[in-house]
Scaffold this active site. Structure first.
Site, mmCIF file in Angstrom:
data_model
loop_
_atom_site.group_PDB
_atom_site.id
_atom_site.type_symbol
_atom_site.label_atom_id
_atom_site.label_comp_id
_atom_site.label_asym_id
_atom_site.label_seq_id
_atom_site.Cartn_x
_atom_site.Cartn_y
_atom_site.Cartn_z
ATOM 1 N N GLY A 147 0.837 -1.197 0.000
ATOM 2 C CA GLY A 147 0.000 0.000 0.000
ATOM 3 C C GLY A 147 0.869 1.243 0.000
ATOM 4 O O GLY A 147 2.080 1.166 0.182
ATOM 5 N N GLY A 165 -0.293 -5.487 0.621
ATOM 6 C CA GLY A 165 -1.507 -5.273 -0.172
ATOM 7 C C GLY A 165 -1.551 -6.089 -1.461
ATOM 8 O O GLY A 165 -2.633 -6.403 -1.964
ATOM 9 N N GLU A 223 5.627 -6.422 7.159
ATOM 10 C CA GLU A 223 5.116 -5.279 7.944
ATOM 11 C C GLU A 223 5.831 -5.037 9.272
ATOM 12 O O GLU A 223 5.852 -3.906 9.746
ATOM 13 C CB GLU A 223 3.613 -5.435 8.199
ATOM 14 C CG GLU A 223 2.752 -5.196 6.965
ATOM 15 C CD GLU A 223 2.575 -6.428 6.104
ATOM 16 O OE1 GLU A 223 3.179 -7.483 6.411
ATOM 17 O OE2 GLU A 223 1.822 -6.343 5.115
ATOM 18 N N ASP A 228 -1.923 -7.332 7.543
ATOM 19 C CA ASP A 228 -3.360 -7.034 7.473
ATOM 20 C C ASP A 228 -3.945 -7.647 6.195
ATOM 21 O O ASP A 228 -3.670 -8.798 5.907
ATOM 22 C CB ASP A 228 -3.580 -5.509 7.612
ATOM 23 C CG ASP A 228 -2.931 -4.688 6.507
ATOM 24 O OD1 ASP A 228 -1.971 -5.174 5.860
ATOM 25 O OD2 ASP A 228 -3.385 -3.543 6.266
HETATM 26 C C1 QUE Z 1 7.120 -3.268 4.655
HETATM 27 C C2 QUE Z 1 5.963 -2.916 4.026
HETATM 28 C C3 QUE Z 1 5.986 -2.234 2.785
HETATM 29 C C4 QUE Z 1 7.221 -1.952 2.216
HETATM 30 C C5 QUE Z 1 8.398 -2.316 2.854
HETATM 31 C C6 QUE Z 1 8.331 -2.969 4.065
HETATM 32 C C7 QUE Z 1 4.788 -1.815 2.092
HETATM 33 C C8 QUE Z 1 4.959 -1.079 0.868
HETATM 34 C C9 QUE Z 1 6.244 -0.835 0.367
HETATM 35 C C10 QUE Z 1 6.517 -0.099 -0.833
HETATM 36 C C11 QUE Z 1 7.641 -0.409 -1.607
HETATM 37 C C12 QUE Z 1 7.940 0.313 -2.748
HETATM 38 C C13 QUE Z 1 7.163 1.372 -3.128
HETATM 39 C C14 QUE Z 1 6.050 1.705 -2.352
HETATM 40 C C15 QUE Z 1 5.747 0.976 -1.217
HETATM 41 O O1 QUE Z 1 7.324 -1.292 1.033
HETATM 42 O O2 QUE Z 1 3.650 -2.063 2.554
HETATM 43 O O3 QUE Z 1 5.282 2.748 -2.714
HETATM 44 O O4 QUE Z 1 7.441 2.112 -4.240
HETATM 45 O O5 QUE Z 1 3.865 -0.645 0.228
HETATM 46 O O6 QUE Z 1 9.483 -3.342 4.709
HETATM 47 O O7 QUE Z 1 4.760 -3.195 4.574
#
Ligand code: QUE
Length: 332
Positions: free
Chosen positions: A64, A113, A136, A144
């Protein structure tokens, strides 16, 4: 065909492509709403016999838009947080309840997500380029998107292990663990969508390859022994008593992620074993609204995604300094 989510009819299939490749297709509210609207249209279209969802670019979906959630949390704005997660979890439930085959083609990173828009569907096809994780606890969130329902139902104590450590699984390992249902080589995936659209989901079996062995197989007894404990302290004690290289490196991971998050993740996954999906999503929504406002989550996202120093200052800093009353308060 140039929105953040593209949806179109292809013969007998409804097709959905996530199209925010620079953000690894991480979901924001607009994407969640577009996916849900496309699913509603395809459900009501008698010419559509199956839905296929995939990621544009190299990722399936990295999770997400947690940076935006952090900004809202730090600004004390609870309503956009509630709105996003309520919409995301409603989409997860709609996928679980979907009356037609729902096929996710996973050919790259699939975290958080991304698991939520695949694991609840009837068919999850993973390639050798797929990488699955529930990471997470590294950002002080918790697993979640209905994973408090899914994880306690994976083989043995694998779900609790994956949730607390954030361990990454290959596409083949994801089939062994139960996140995916079929293993198809990346090179065959461009043909699979059109074949499903023409002939239906039964063709997936013809594309599937012999599954390589589960790389965690040799650690299954150690995982089941430690992660079936009825408390975080019990897990730590079991890993310390085990003493193997695997147990040592698992302990090191658990000591690097957010101690508070390990505790609130443990509690909600444990409770998920005796809830149905709807109850799990409701409990997740209640908890995520609190976690999103919590300084620990703001620090986790800062360290991993904003400043990227990977040097979070957790408070409290170790697993046995977490006050049970503070964890209970997250569920009050
Ligand atoms: C834990 C997470 C997420 C994460 C890294 C974690 C997560 C998430 C992203 C993410 C990665 C690259 C992106 C971005 C989001 O990384 O939920 O917009 O470009 O969305 O260690 O829960």
């Amino acid at each position: 065909m140039d929105q953040v989510v593209n949806a179109w009819r292809d013969q007998r299939a409804g097709r959905i492509q996530l199209n925010r490749p620079k953000a690894l297709n991480a979901l924001d509210l607009q994407m969640v709403q577009l996916i849900h609207a496309a699913l509603d249209d395809f459900r009501d279209d008698p010419a559509v016999h199956a839905v296929i969802i995939e990621g544009g670019g190299r990722a399936f979906c990295a999770g997400g838009d947690v940076r935006a959630i952090r900004d809202h949390g730090m600004a004390g704005e609870s309503e956009p947080i509630r709105e996003f997660f309520a919409a995301e979890y409603a989409l997860n439930q709609a996928i679980a309840d979907y009356p037609k085959p729902y096929v996710a083609l996973i050919d790259g990173v699939c975290m958080g997500g991304g698991i939520g828009i695949s694991v609840h569907g009837s068919h999850r096809v993973a390639s050798e380029k797929a990488g699955f994780a529930m990471p997470e606890t590294a950002i002080a969130l918790f697993p979640d998107i209905g994973c408090t329902y899914i994880l306690p139902r994976l083989p043995g104590a694998l779900g609790m292990y994956l949730a607390l450590t954030g361990a990454r699984l290959t596409g083949a390992d994801a089939v062994h663990a139960g996140f995916a249902t079929h293993y198809v080589p990346s090179a065959k995936l461009p043909e699979l969508g059109p074949a499903i659209a023409r002939d239906g989901v039964s063709v997936i079996a013809e594309f599937a390859e012999i599954l390589p062995p589960f790389s965690l197989e040799q650690f299954r007894p150690a995982i089941d022994d430690a992660f079936s404990a009825t408390s975080v302290a019990g897990i730590i004690a079991a890993l310390e008593a085990d003493g193997s290289e695997f147990a040592q490196s698992t302990l090191a991971t658990l000591r690097a992620v957010s101690p508070s998050s390990v505790h609130w993740s443990f509690e909600i996954i444990h409770a998920g074993a005796s809830r149905d999906l709807k109850e799990c999503l409701a409990a997740e929504l209640a908890l995520v609204r609190k976690v999103a406002m919590h300084p620990e989550f703001h620090e986790g996202v800062r360290a991993v995604l904003v400043d990227k120093d990977r040097n979070p200052k957790w408070q409290p800093a170790d697993l046995n300094s977490v006050d049970p009353a503070a964890i209970n308060a997250m569920f009050a």
